[in-house]
Design a protein around this motif. Sequence first.
Motif, PDB file in Angstrom:
ATOM      1  N   ALA A  69      -3.477   7.852  -1.224  1.00  0.00           N
ATOM      2  CA  ALA A  69      -2.822   7.224  -0.076  1.00  0.00           C
ATOM      3  C   ALA A  69      -3.601   5.979   0.330  1.00  0.00           C
ATOM      4  N   ASN A  70      -2.939   5.051   0.983  1.00  0.00           N
ATOM      5  CA  ASN A  70      -3.550   3.804   1.503  1.00  0.00           C
ATOM      6  C   ASN A  70      -4.057   2.871   0.404  1.00  0.00           C
TER       7      ASN A  70
ATOM      8  N   ARG B 280       0.814  -1.211   0.000  1.00  0.00           N
ATOM      9  CA  ARG B 280       0.000   0.000   0.000  1.00  0.00           C
ATOM     10  C   ARG B 280       0.850   1.264   0.000  1.00  0.00           C
TER      11      ARG B 280
ATOM     12  N   ALA C 136     -14.126   9.205  -8.273  1.00  0.00           N
ATOM     13  CA  ALA C 136     -12.895   8.503  -8.652  1.00  0.00           C
ATOM     14  C   ALA C 136     -13.006   6.999  -8.347  1.00  0.00           C
ATOM     15  N   PHE C 137     -13.529   6.665  -7.179  1.00  0.00           N
ATOM     16  CA  PHE C 137     -13.662   5.239  -6.852  1.00  0.00           C
ATOM     17  C   PHE C 137     -14.994   4.687  -7.367  1.00  0.00           C
TER      18      PHE C 137
ATOM     19  N   SER D 159      -0.213  10.055  -1.305  1.00  0.00           N
ATOM     20  CA  SER D 159      -0.865  10.271  -2.594  1.00  0.00           C
ATOM     21  C   SER D 159       0.137  10.944  -3.530  1.00  0.00           C
ATOM     22  N   GLY D 160      -0.071  10.820  -4.819  1.00  0.00           N
ATOM     23  CA  GLY D 160       0.791  11.523  -5.758  1.00  0.00           C
ATOM     24  C   GLY D 160       0.810  10.857  -7.123  1.00  0.00           C
TER      25      GLY D 160
ATOM     26  N   PRO E 128       3.580  15.967  -7.051  1.00  0.00           N
ATOM     27  CA  PRO E 128       3.166  16.435  -8.380  1.00  0.00           C
ATOM     28  C   PRO E 128       3.587  17.873  -8.680  1.00  0.00           C
ATOM     29  N   TYR E 129       3.991  18.637  -7.671  1.00  0.00           N
ATOM     30  CA  TYR E 129       4.419  20.014  -7.924  1.00  0.00           C
ATOM     31  C   TYR E 129       5.936  20.139  -8.003  1.00  0.00           C
TER      32      TYR E 129
ATOM     33  N   ASP F 175      -8.100   0.723   1.995  1.00  0.00           N
ATOM     34  CA  ASP F 175      -7.825   1.844   1.091  1.00  0.00           C
ATOM     35  C   ASP F 175      -8.483   3.111   1.634  1.00  0.00           C
ATOM     36  N   MET F 176      -8.318   4.200   0.891  1.00  0.00           N
ATOM     37  CA  MET F 176      -8.786   5.497   1.378  1.00  0.00           C
ATOM     38  C   MET F 176     -10.259   5.459   1.780  1.00  0.00           C
TER      39      MET F 176
ATOM     40  N   THR G  54      -2.130   8.078  -7.792  1.00  0.00           N
ATOM     41  CA  THR G  54      -2.626   7.154  -6.776  1.00  0.00           C
ATOM     42  C   THR G  54      -2.999   7.928  -5.516  1.00  0.00           C
TER      43      THR G  54
ATOM     44  N   VAL H  28      -7.124  12.781   4.652  1.00  0.00           N
ATOM     45  CA  VAL H  28      -6.263  12.024   3.734  1.00  0.00           C
ATOM     46  C   VAL H  28      -5.754  12.990   2.676  1.00  0.00           C
ATOM     47  N   GLY H  29      -4.458  12.938   2.383  1.00  0.00           N
ATOM     48  CA  GLY H  29      -3.896  13.773   1.322  1.00  0.00           C
ATOM     49  C   GLY H  29      -4.314  13.251  -0.045  1.00  0.00           C
ATOM     50  N   LEU H  30      -4.767  14.152  -0.914  1.00  0.00           N
ATOM     51  CA  LEU H  30      -5.128  13.761  -2.278  1.00  0.00           C
ATOM     52  C   LEU H  30      -3.899  13.933  -3.183  1.00  0.00           C
ATOM     53  N   PRO H  31      -3.937  13.378  -4.389  1.00  0.00           N
ATOM     54  CA  PRO H  31      -2.715  13.364  -5.197  1.00  0.00           C
ATOM     55  C   PRO H  31      -2.109  14.743  -5.481  1.00  0.00           C
ATOM     56  N   VAL H  32      -2.931  15.743  -5.753  1.00  0.00           N
ATOM     57  CA  VAL H  32      -2.364  17.027  -6.151  1.00  0.00           C
ATOM     58  C   VAL H  32      -2.802  18.151  -5.214  1.00  0.00           C
ATOM     59  N   GLY H  33      -1.944  18.484  -4.267  1.00  0.00           N
ATOM     60  CA  GLY H  33      -2.090  19.686  -3.449  1.00  0.00           C
ATOM     61  C   GLY H  33      -3.410  19.897  -2.733  1.00  0.00           C
TER      62      GLY H  33
END
Lengths: 310, 315
Positions: free
Chosen positions: A298-299, A241, B91-92, A245-246, A270-271, B107-108, A296, B8-13
């Motif tokens: 996180a987790n 896992r 998204a899911f 995220s990123g 991503p930045y 998972d998230m 993706t 939870v952190g998402l992929p972009v900022g």
Amino acid sequence: MQKKVIYEIKSLYRDDFQVMGYEFGSGENSVCIVGNTRGNEIQQIYVCSQLVKRLKAMEEEGKISEGHKILVIPSINPYSVNIQKRFWTTDNTDINRMFPGYHLGETTQRIAAGVFEEIKDYRYGMQFTSFYMPGKFTPHVRMMKTGFEDIELAKKFGMPYIILRNTRPYDTTTLNYNWQIWETNAFSIYTTSTNSIDTASEKMAIRSVLTFMNKEGIVEYQGHDGYISSVVDDRDMISVRTKMSGIFEEIVGVGDEVEKGQPLANIINPYEGEIVETLEAPADSIVFFAHDEPITYANTAVYKLIVKKA
Amino acid sequence: MIETIASVGLPVGEVLEIKKNRVQPDSGSNKNGKRISIVTGIHGDELEGQYVCYELIRRINEQRDKLTGIVDIYPAMNPLGIDSITRGIPAFDLDMNRLFPGNEDGDMTEYLAAKIINDVEGSDVVIDIHASNIYLTEIPQIRINELHKEWLVPMAEKTNIDFIWVHGASTVLESTFAYSLNSRNTPTLVVEMGVGMRITKEYGNQLVDGIFNLMREMGIWQGQTISPRKPVISDNPDDVVYLNASKSGVFVPKVKHWEKLKKGECIGNIINPLEGSVLDEIISPIDGILFTIREYPIVSEGSLIGRLLREEVVR
């Protein structure tokens, strides 16, 4: 080859919703093969289309055994495919959560009921299906532990793996589960991809289905016998896992063998472009499932690994 | 006091946060130690609960000294869904109300579900407010799994709703928020009212009145409350008659919601705008009252047009 409409609904503005079936041979209901139920399961339709083409030729060559009927339904859900939506066009319900269906119920319950009525009396049921998470699989036959599952029978496909898993509450409404309840020997077959075409696993799937039917005396087919399947319990697989995220940068892919500590993938900020996490193999193993999206969360279980026995 | 119960952190900022507002007596003294939790927004397209959360806090703040227990308000269990007019988790494409009790190591989506359950568990009453979906309008009602009937019906009767529908147990429903909490002995009432993507203030006010009444019965509200209306209670599947579209077309109703109908009365037509024709007339098969009616006009063969409760049950 007999082409027939398995189920039909009139629409207000679209062409009629039709589930098409292709019958080969005649006699007892021996094998029913189903392709997509969801709009993104394109590989699953493609595999069925190739099987229809193959069975048509075999029927002309007299290679379907006397007294056996094979039904192929490439798509239970052409409407969702045509608008590129995963679930049902209007209410976003999942046809593969509607079995055995209800002919007086909502639209997708009626579709499930109409189709199930036509396919529930087959001796063997095979469904090409997909996972709820995006990713690529090592081809395998997947079975639920319902008490009806027959592992020895599943080995006749000669696929690399047979995966066993426990049932969950939602499983009771899937086609596979209901087939089993109605005493059909049901198998879910996973090829590598879902919304992209993968010809290598498509060819393996066709060969596996034909090999199975040959061993059961339903068709005459001489091909490579395939693999001696390894039987793996889903719970014994290791999920790797993400913590972060990123952007997901794959290093190893599905089917690869990896050593303990070997990097599997990087997660990138991503930045700023920095690697924020490197996922590593926790044991010597084979990559069974690999995430295949550019981002993706996180987790997320981005890899599933089958551990090599010491 | 606003708290973040999961993030939870998402992929972009961006960080996804699920928040609650804990409203408690000013003195900080929680006299009888009881807690009610108001939960909504598990389905991102159901907004009726938004007004209920607002109005409940507004009225409490007007008479803060009357509050003698804890009110926890969780207005947005699925913030990404609410933001993007998406029923499930975007998204899911998963129905959040099929993920409970969740899994902190999952998972998230499973993680969020587990954090929510952990936070809400232990409340003395939980009210999970739903708003049907975008297709159907519902009269304010509480739905109860028959397994929890004896326990929950007396609580539901205090909430000023019009109808209590006790339904059969089903394996699929075991993964809902309410089932998960009820099976852990945290009593949870599922309200269905109004329609998706809209706010019906009249229903919202009706439920807020009911929540105050329930709070008074729990001993956590000392202010004035209404005496709740007496709901119709149905626990027999034969009490409810379903009307499904026999043709695909456009449904145009002829009757109003919660209207008493006679057998043979026309509920509405399914029309074909291209031909200018009526494809089907929807006729009431019984004497009864319409507690669910189609809101979204486009129907396919099978689409639910309405649900009727038999006259005998209403009397």
